[in-house]
Write an enzyme that holds these catalytic residues in place. Structure first.
Site, PDB file in Angstrom:
ATOM      1  N   LYS A 116       3.141  11.381  -9.479  1.00  0.00           N
ATOM      2  CA  LYS A 116       3.128  10.015 -10.017  1.00  0.00           C
ATOM      3  C   LYS A 116       3.257  10.020 -11.539  1.00  0.00           C
ATOM      4  O   LYS A 116       3.934   9.175 -12.110  1.00  0.00           O
ATOM      5  CB  LYS A 116       1.844   9.295  -9.609  1.00  0.00           C
ATOM      6  CG  LYS A 116       1.812   8.913  -8.140  1.00  0.00           C
ATOM      7  CD  LYS A 116       0.626   7.995  -7.873  1.00  0.00           C
ATOM      8  CE  LYS A 116       0.287   7.926  -6.402  1.00  0.00           C
ATOM      9  NZ  LYS A 116       1.321   7.313  -5.565  1.00  0.00           N
ATOM     10  N   GLU A 200      -4.546   3.651 -14.668  1.00  0.00           N
ATOM     11  CA  GLU A 200      -3.621   2.518 -14.718  1.00  0.00           C
ATOM     12  C   GLU A 200      -4.412   1.235 -14.826  1.00  0.00           C
ATOM     13  O   GLU A 200      -5.534   1.158 -14.343  1.00  0.00           O
ATOM     14  CB  GLU A 200      -2.846   2.434 -13.384  1.00  0.00           C
ATOM     15  CG  GLU A 200      -1.501   3.035 -13.376  1.00  0.00           C
ATOM     16  CD  GLU A 200      -0.837   2.920 -12.005  1.00  0.00           C
ATOM     17  OE1 GLU A 200      -0.138   3.859 -11.657  1.00  0.00           O
ATOM     18  OE2 GLU A 200      -1.013   1.910 -11.294  1.00  0.00           O
ATOM     19  N   HIS A 235      -4.235  -0.100   2.246  1.00  0.00           N
ATOM     20  CA  HIS A 235      -3.005   0.410   1.610  1.00  0.00           C
ATOM     21  C   HIS A 235      -1.953   0.845   2.618  1.00  0.00           C
ATOM     22  O   HIS A 235      -0.973   1.504   2.249  1.00  0.00           O
ATOM     23  CB  HIS A 235      -3.305   1.549   0.637  1.00  0.00           C
ATOM     24  CG  HIS A 235      -4.288   1.170  -0.439  1.00  0.00           C
ATOM     25  ND1 HIS A 235      -4.047   0.149  -1.317  1.00  0.00           N
ATOM     26  CD2 HIS A 235      -5.507   1.646  -0.739  1.00  0.00           C
ATOM     27  CE1 HIS A 235      -5.085   0.031  -2.116  1.00  0.00           C
ATOM     28  NE2 HIS A 235      -5.983   0.916  -1.790  1.00  0.00           N
ATOM     29  N   ARG A 292      13.075   9.197   0.906  1.00  0.00           N
ATOM     30  CA  ARG A 292      13.385   9.369   2.338  1.00  0.00           C
ATOM     31  C   ARG A 292      13.737   8.001   2.917  1.00  0.00           C
ATOM     32  O   ARG A 292      13.609   6.993   2.237  1.00  0.00           O
ATOM     33  CB  ARG A 292      12.140   9.888   3.062  1.00  0.00           C
ATOM     34  CG  ARG A 292      10.948   8.980   2.770  1.00  0.00           C
ATOM     35  CD  ARG A 292       9.737   9.287   3.593  1.00  0.00           C
ATOM     36  NE  ARG A 292       8.529   8.753   2.992  1.00  0.00           N
ATOM     37  CZ  ARG A 292       8.117   7.499   3.060  1.00  0.00           C
ATOM     38  NH1 ARG A 292       8.823   6.602   3.714  1.00  0.00           N
ATOM     39  NH2 ARG A 292       7.004   7.112   2.477  1.00  0.00           N
TER      40      ARG A 292
HETATM   41  P1  ADP Z   1       0.065   5.959  -2.605  1.00  0.00           P
HETATM   42  O1  ADP Z   1       1.191   6.856  -3.019  1.00  0.00           O
HETATM   43  O2  ADP Z   1      -1.234   6.683  -2.460  1.00  0.00           O
HETATM   44  O3  ADP Z   1       0.402   5.078  -1.461  1.00  0.00           O
HETATM   45  P2  ADP Z   1       0.679   3.857  -4.536  1.00  0.00           P
HETATM   46  O4  ADP Z   1       0.757   4.104  -5.997  1.00  0.00           O
HETATM   47  O5  ADP Z   1       1.965   3.679  -3.811  1.00  0.00           O
HETATM   48  O6  ADP Z   1      -0.200   5.026  -3.887  1.00  0.00           O
HETATM   49  O7  ADP Z   1      -0.256   2.624  -4.275  1.00  0.00           O
HETATM   50  C1  ADP Z   1      -0.621   2.242  -2.966  1.00  0.00           C
HETATM   51  C2  ADP Z   1      -1.018   0.798  -2.950  1.00  0.00           C
HETATM   52  O8  ADP Z   1      -2.137   0.574  -3.836  1.00  0.00           O
HETATM   53  C3  ADP Z   1       0.063  -0.167  -3.437  1.00  0.00           C
HETATM   54  O9  ADP Z   1       0.950  -0.552  -2.401  1.00  0.00           O
HETATM   55  C4  ADP Z   1      -0.790  -1.317  -3.908  1.00  0.00           C
HETATM   56  O10 ADP Z   1      -1.199  -2.047  -2.749  1.00  0.00           O
HETATM   57  C5  ADP Z   1      -2.021  -0.662  -4.510  1.00  0.00           C
HETATM   58  N1  ADP Z   1      -1.896  -0.398  -5.970  1.00  0.00           N
HETATM   59  C6  ADP Z   1      -1.326   0.673  -6.546  1.00  0.00           C
HETATM   60  N2  ADP Z   1      -1.383   0.608  -7.896  1.00  0.00           N
HETATM   61  C7  ADP Z   1      -1.997  -0.550  -8.196  1.00  0.00           C
HETATM   62  C8  ADP Z   1      -2.375  -1.201  -9.433  1.00  0.00           C
HETATM   63  N3  ADP Z   1      -2.132  -0.660 -10.621  1.00  0.00           N
HETATM   64  N4  ADP Z   1      -3.001  -2.388  -9.348  1.00  0.00           N
HETATM   65  C9  ADP Z   1      -3.297  -2.955  -8.146  1.00  0.00           C
HETATM   66  N5  ADP Z   1      -2.982  -2.389  -6.966  1.00  0.00           N
HETATM   67  C10 ADP Z   1      -2.350  -1.200  -6.962  1.00  0.00           C
END
Ligand code: ADP
Length: 507
Positions: A116, A200, A235, A292
């Site tokens: 990330k 973040e 999630h 993917r």
């Molecule tokens: P992973 O790779 O573990 O799935 P992501 O970065 O894709 O992690 O985040 C998963 C979910 O978490 C996102 O779809 C969203 O719902 C929530 N999320 C991620 N980052 C944030 C953020 N900065 N603020 C609020 N919600 C977030």
């Protein structure tokens, strides 16, 4: 063009790839574990190779064995599907080194997007907006506190190696940070063997909106519009649609252009997805790129008319993308993930034999499934049994059509998420498109909490009597299907109609 493709997956996505191969005149080779010897993807493929016992580690995650199977079968390419080995850089590399074509992005692009923090750094360098925060892992909680202070609470601690929502902690005050820091690190170390964590800004009430991209080997990269995936539980996406009720043509163009920039920056090829958060104020932020094909790809296929899996194979075979670089969606598509989980019992996984499966059909309905009547559902693999996807000329028609299709669906023998999806399709907020990523968690109690009505209780009693009678006559399959249908209440009338028709046809 490719001649023979080994499909390194199982369930609905393996069958999806096999079907694409058949339509393109490419031979397909399935692989299967002990648990899947009689699975539909194995039967439908031109050839099948047994690769080991049921646990994934010894079968679908055994890359060496899969490559050996591909060589033995004389395949010239490997399609990884999603999950399992699809985003393992080493596997993509090993496939290439074995002289086979990898139906996916180069290993280098998987690596560039795999962390990330690395992906954020790449995005920032190419003018793709990211959530405010650091692009590097932080040394300790004190450093995280310092960063958090600069853009204010709440913040989100995230594992650099993260995936599946693991290693993520929302922190609302400075006082909570040290403990959250330790637990995020611990979870990241256990899940990924890497405890790098960064910070973040936590965005309140955003939508999850992602852009599908396709990139060929001749320099063309295009965006195929967005998918709205805000209906999530823990999630995990449950329902997806295309387009998003919150995206205008102008926003679509800007998000598409950002996704194309991110893909180009990573040297991307084949199909991929850029995930964004779309904030309430209209700002969007790049989250990550999935390197993917995704579970929810069919909603994009239905509104663009582009067969994404066929194009994965065509691109891997060297073809050029013939589509314009922006695409406006036609109509509306919705997907419900039909899982073997019990929504009335905390989505507890349900196992057993599928005694009866009646698949919905009719106008605008697509069923991408990996099971059939008689399939055993165990605990070795993901609980997703199938995806029910519908198309309508408007969002309203698509929602109504999904409701109708869900009512037609009968799965007996295991609990499924069907009832949950029916309730969502009836929900006023969902119907208004008023959803964000926290919507489902807020709404779930009222969606599932409604006490069974008198009609539902009566239906359940009649169903129980029918089962007893069916047992005597040896027709338990039909009766069980009706029982599960009528116990849910929502589809009582159609279930009784189904039964009446079957009874009428009985010799
Ligand atoms: P992973 O790779 O573990 O799935 P992501 O970065 O894709 O992690 O985040 C998963 C979910 O978490 C996102 O779809 C969203 O719902 C929530 N999320 C991620 N980052 C944030 C953020 N900065 N603020 C609020 N919600 C977030």
């Amino acid at each position: 063009m490719l001649k023979k493709v080994l499909v390194a997956n199982r369930g609905e996505i393996a069958l999806r790839v096999v079907r694409a191969c058949q339509e393109l005149g490419i031979r397909s080779v399935a692989v299967y574990s002990d648990a899947d010897a009689h699975a539909p993807h194995v039967r439908e493929a031109d050839e099948a190779v047994h690769i080991g016992p049921a646990p994934s580690r010894e079968s679908y995650l055994d890359g060496e064995r899969i490559i050996a199977a591909a060589k033995a079968a004389g395949a010239d390419a490997v399609h990884p599907g999603y999950g399992f080995l699809s985003e393992r850089e080493w596997f993509a590399r090993a496939v290439r080194e074995a002289g086979l074509v990898w139906v996916g992005p180069p290993a280098e692009a998987i690596a560039a997007m795999g962390s990330k923090t690395a992906a954020r750094t790449l995005a920032v360098a190419h003018d793709v907006p990211v959530v405010p925060g650091t692009t590097e892992a932080l040394p300790d909680a004190a450093a995280a506190k310092k960063v958090a202070k600069t853009f204010g609470y709440p913040v989100l601690l995230k594992a650099a190696a993260g995936g599946g929502g693991k290693g993520m902690r929302v922190v609302r005050t400075a006082a909570e940070l040290p403990e959250a820091w330790e637990s995020a690190r611990r979870e990241a170390r256990n899940a990924f063997g890497d405890d790098a964590v960064y910070v973040e800004k936590y965005i309140e009430g955003p939508r999850h909106v992602e852009i599908q991209v396709l990139a060929d080997h001749h320099g063309t990269v295009i965006a195929l519009g967005e998918r709205e995936c805000s209906v999530q539980r823990r999630h995990q996406k449950m329902i997806e649609e295309a387009p998003s009720p919150a995206v205008s043509p102008e926003l679509r163009a800007r998000m598409g252009a950002a996704a194309v920039r991110a893909a180009k920056a990573a040297g991307y090829r084949n199909a991929g997805t850029c995930e964004f958060l779309l904030a309430r104020d209209g700002n969007f932020y790049f989250l990550e790129m999935n390197t993917r094909i995704q579970v929810e790809h069919p909603v994009t296929e239905l509104v663009t008319g582009v067969d994404l899996v066929q194009w994965q194979l065509r691109i891997a075979g060297g073809e050029r993308i013939p589509f314009p670089d922006t695409m406006e969606p036609r109509g509306w598509a919705i997907e419900c993930r039909i899982t073997s989980e019990d929504p009335t019992n905390g989505f507890l996984p349900s196992t057993g034999r599928i005694e009866c499966l009646h698949v919905p059909s009719g106008p605008g309905v697509r069923w991408d499934g990996g099971v059939e009547s008689g399939s055993e559902v165990g605990l070795h693999y993901d609980p997703m049994l199938a995806k029910l996807i519908v198309w309508g000329s408007s969002r309203e028609q698509a929602v109504d059509r999904m409701h109708r299709a869900l009512r037609e669906l009968i799965v007996a023998g295991v609990e499924t998420s069907r009832e949950f999806h029916l309730r969502v399709m009836e929900d006023a907020e969902f119907r208004a498109g008023a959803i964000d990523i926290q919507w489902l968690e807020r709404r779930l109690p009222s969606l599932l909490g409604a006490a069974p009505s008198v009609a539902e209780r009566q239906a359940a009693a009649i169903a129980a009597a029918l089962i007893a009678d069916a047992d005597r006559r040896g027709t338990r399959h039909t009766a069980q299907a009706v029982a599960s249908e009528s116990a849910s209440g929502a589809g009582v009338a159609s279930a009784w109609a189904t039964l009446a028709r079957r009874e009428a046809l009985r010799p």
